[in-house]
Design a protein around this motif. Structure first.
Motif, PDB file in Angstrom:
ATOM      1  N   PRO A 190       0.802  -1.218   0.000  1.00 37.57           N
ATOM      2  CA  PRO A 190       0.000   0.000   0.000  1.00 37.57           C
ATOM      3  C   PRO A 190       0.842   1.279   0.000  1.00 37.57           C
ATOM      4  CG  PRO A 190      -0.927  -1.573   1.542  1.00 37.57           C
ATOM      5  CD  PRO A 190       0.334  -2.186   1.017  1.00 37.57           C
ATOM      6  N   SER A 191       1.978   1.247   0.689  1.00 36.93           N
ATOM      7  CA  SER A 191       2.773   2.474   0.764  1.00 36.93           C
ATOM      8  C   SER A 191       3.298   2.892  -0.608  1.00 36.93           C
ATOM      9  CB  SER A 191       3.938   2.299   1.744  1.00 36.93           C
ATOM     10  OG  SER A 191       4.833   1.340   1.264  1.00 36.93           O
ATOM     11  N   SER A 192       3.476   1.919  -1.530  1.00 39.81           N
ATOM     12  CA  SER A 192       3.929   2.312  -2.870  1.00 39.81           C
ATOM     13  C   SER A 192       2.851   3.137  -3.559  1.00 39.81           C
ATOM     14  CB  SER A 192       4.242   1.107  -3.760  1.00 39.81           C
ATOM     15  OG  SER A 192       4.596  -0.026  -3.030  1.00 39.81           O
ATOM     16  N   VAL A 193       1.584   2.769  -3.332  1.00 43.40           N
ATOM     17  CA  VAL A 193       0.483   3.530  -3.926  1.00 43.40           C
ATOM     18  C   VAL A 193       0.483   4.940  -3.342  1.00 43.40           C
ATOM     19  CG1 VAL A 193      -2.023   3.682  -4.144  1.00 43.40           C
ATOM     20  CG2 VAL A 193      -0.886   1.451  -4.272  1.00 43.40           C
ATOM     21  N   VAL A 194       0.664   5.019  -2.022  1.00 42.54           N
ATOM     22  CA  VAL A 194       0.696   6.320  -1.365  1.00 42.54           C
ATOM     23  C   VAL A 194       1.769   7.199  -1.994  1.00 42.54           C
ATOM     24  CG1 VAL A 194       1.289   7.478   0.807  1.00 42.54           C
ATOM     25  CG2 VAL A 194      -0.228   5.484   0.829  1.00 42.54           C
ATOM     26  N   LYS A 195       2.943   6.631  -2.172  1.00 40.24           N
ATOM     27  CA  LYS A 195       4.058   7.396  -2.739  1.00 40.24           C
ATOM     28  C   LYS A 195       3.710   7.907  -4.142  1.00 40.24           C
ATOM     29  CE  LYS A 195       8.952   6.867  -3.864  1.00 40.24           C
ATOM     30  NZ  LYS A 195       9.189   6.876  -5.308  1.00 40.24           N
ATOM     31  N   GLU A 196       3.222   7.036  -5.001  1.00 42.06           N
ATOM     32  CA  GLU A 196       2.935   7.428  -6.381  1.00 42.06           C
ATOM     33  C   GLU A 196       1.858   8.507  -6.445  1.00 42.06           C
ATOM     34  OE1 GLU A 196       4.685   6.686  -8.934  1.00 42.06           O
ATOM     35  OE2 GLU A 196       5.933   5.136  -8.001  1.00 42.06           O
TER      36      GLU A 196
END
Ligand code: ADP
Ligand code: MG
Length: 616
Positions: free
Chosen positions: A25-31
């Motif tokens: 999920p944190s990758s989505v947050v970053k993008e």
């Protein structure tokens, strides 16, 4: 022969690309946050549910997208940010691959709403697993809102692979920090399961750092400033006395982008040379500005690594800038040839005020001693440690009051584990003798030859099993504190503690309040000495950060491990004969004597046969 090469259908290609872009999920947050910044938003709101597993939503007030662009944004390699390969060396945006939205849409349910400033209405698109479900006209404010729901809904293996909410939330907060720290001129808010975690007004770097890490951070920061032809350095390092035992806050930004660089980290550590005790890490927030033509950020898909044209110069500049700041703020020792150096007080004495005497735990005290009142220790230490160690066994009182005595008399009682090593011979036939080597290893005779155990790891194993037993058998037994314990933590740590609250309560913690930057504790597990609580919680938080390899993350287990680690007798401590024997015996009364709680070997054996071979 027939042709066998086929182009992968788009949705398959997208899923493969997604594996690179979206790990959790944190990758989505970053993008999503980066897209909002690239769209020149000034207010960005992040909303997550269940650590992002159910929902990640980013709402911005940026420039929005046209009807065509909204549709195109989900195509692979569709980007508004670069046009030619040359543009790669002129990057002023976070994104440039045009892969993120396509990848995210391939593995989640995505809803996009977007409107450009001068349009009356905006567009809404719903896309699930790369399939467009609907595209409508909507009334929506200027800017873009993207909701990503049910991440990995079509890749169950990936979904199952996600860690506990505490761990995933930790990753999200990390990403949020990195973006928010780099852009103090943008206002950010962050909501988790309906309650707000961060509300960051715009400000300067210092204000942003303080807003994130707590008001106490302000006094810790030493400014670093340097401008040369090749680079500009701004930001802060933390005073050495605030360095942390765990990795701490270490942030590098290059052109507003968070990056990891072991090499540059080393430059800073070396500037701290002689100012930090070993095992401590400096904290820093450093912002470098360089000509985009001199860096290459295209070498890693998640873009936290970077290549500099002239690393050596950068290293030297950074090191000297940090050293200079530490010196200027009177933190590094000064060289003054006029003065008698004997009159100098060490730099860290400057701020130390006289404290009231405190009672300390005698770390050298050994619980395995059968006679507690040998009379050798000072009274203060004796009473203190006695209560501590007594409390260690409270949870096991069901065994009767003289459990401790009983424990000390366990001579190879746990047959399965000991038989193989010690043999079934009665003790009359061979006498167990022990010897301590370099205050580190205990050598003990066994029937087949000898055994060498690592005292620190062995004791960790013993304590760990004890703690686990206390926590699981006498679930939640706590000792009431006379005065509530008030501990200060950063907002991030507080969020993690909130996530672990239930498990901690299970283990016997009683919290009266967890808010802002303060944890108020009314009760502790019977086996935790009050003065170790802070350390134990810090270790626990850092273990959550590092996800503790090989563990399936159970807070009880982690807690038992953390406590065992902090309380075990360390290497370097000399042990008496009976203590050595007790350690050996207690280890072999454990369920898994062979390994420490972290799966490291606790002992090795050498048989007489093996020895014989060495003497041929
Ligand atoms: P990249 O950021 O690498 O260009 P993305 O897949 O993240 O690729 O986004 C694709 C395109 O969608 C961007 O280039 C941008 O034009 C548009 N876009 C994405 N998010 C936003 C947003 N929040 N506001 C405006 N435009 C956006
Ligand atoms: Mg992007």
């Amino acid at each position: 022969m027939a042709d066998i090469i086929q182009l992968l259908p788009d949705h398959v290609a997208n899923q493969i690309a997604a594996g690179e872009v979206v790990q959790r999920p944190s990758s989505v947050v970053k993008e999503l946050l980066e897209n909002a910044i690239d769209a020149e938003a000034t207010i960005i709101k992040l909303i997550i549910k269940d650590a992002g597993k159910t929902l990640v939503q980013v709402i911005d007030n940026g420039k929005g997208m046209s009807t065509t662009d909204a549709r195109l944004s989900f195509e692979r390699h569709a980007t508004s940010k670069i046009r030619t390969a040359d543009d790669l060396f002129q990057l002023h945006t976070k994104g440039f691959r045009g892969e993120a939205l396509a990848s995210i849409a391939a593995i989640a349910h995505v809803e996009l709403k977007t409107k450009q400033e001068h349009d009356d209405v905006g567009n809404a698109i719903i896309i699930e697993g790369s399939t467009i479900v609907s595209q409508d006209v909507v009334v929506t404010p200027k800017g873009t809102s993207i909701s990503v729901k049910n991440l990995f809904f079509n890749i169950p293996a990936r979904r199952n692979f996600l860690k506990s909410n505490a761990v995933e939330l930790r990753h999200i907060i990390d990403e949020f920090h990195r973006v928010a720290l780099a852009h103090p001129n943008i206002s950010f808010s962050f909501y988790n399961n309906g309650s707000d975690v961060f509300n960051l007004p715009t400000g300067n770097y210092r204000q942003r750092i303080v807003a994130i890490f707590g008001s106490k951070t302000n006094e810790k920061l030493v400014p670093v400033e340097e401008t040369t032809e090749v680079l500009k350095i701004a930001g802060f390092v933390c005073k050495p006395e605030f360095s942390k035992k765990t990795r701490g806050e270490q942030y590098f930004f290059v052109n507003d982008r968070f990056i990891k660089s072991g090499y540059l980290n080393h430059a800073i550590s070396s500037a701290f040379d002689g100012l930090l005790k070993s095992g401590l890490y400096p904290s820093y927030f450093l912002y470098l500005t360089v000509n985009p033509q001199t860096i290459d950020i295209n070498i890693h898909p998640t873009k936290t690594e970077i290549k500099f044209d002239d690393e050596h110069t950068l290293y030297a500049l950074l090191r000297s800038a940090v050293k200079h700041s530490l010196g200027q703020f009177n933190i590094a020792p000064v060289l003054d040839f006029e003065r008698d150096p004997n009159l100098d007080t060490p730099y860290d004495y400057n701020k130390i005020e006289a404290n009231n005497p405190v009672i300390e735990v005698d770390r050298s005290f050994n619980p395995f001693k059968e006679t507690y009142n040998s009379g050798k220790q000072t009274t203060a230490f004796k009473t203190q440690t006695l209560t501590n160690w007594d409390s260690l066994y409270v949870g096991l009182e069901s065994k009767g009051n003289d459990f401790r005595k009983e424990f000390s008399e366990v001579h190879f009682e746990s047959e399965e584990s000991t038989e193989s090593i010690f043999g079934t011979t009665s003790q009359a036939e061979y006498v167990q003798t022990t010897y301590q080597l370099h205050n580190k290893y205990i050598v003990s005779t066994i029937k087949s030859g000898m055994l060498i155990l690592d005292q620190y790891r062995a004791h960790q194993r013993i304590l760990y099993e004890d703690f686990l037993k206390c926590m699981t058998i006498k679930e939640g037994m706590s000792q009431q504190l006379l005065f509530p314990l008030e501990l200060h933590f950063s907002t991030t740590d507080i969020e993690i503690i909130k996530q672990l609250k239930q498990d901690l309560e299970h283990a016997g913690f009683v919290f009266s309040n967890i808010h802002n930057e303060i944890v108020e504790i009314m009760g502790l597990p019977v086996n935790i000495p009050e003065q170790d609580v802070r350390n134990i919680l810090e270790y626990l938080i850092s273990d959550v950060e590092n996800e503790v390899p090989n563990s399936n993350f159970s807070a009880t287990d982690l807690l038992a491990k953390s406590m065992a680690k902090s309380l075990a007798i360390k290497r370097g401590q000399s042990l008496k004969k009976d203590e050595q024997e007790h350690l050996v015996n207690s280890l072999f009364a454990c369920k898994e004597p062979n390994v420490s709680p972290n799966n490291k070997v606790t002992f090795i054996t050498m048989s007489v046969d093996e020895l014989d071979k060495k003497f041929i």
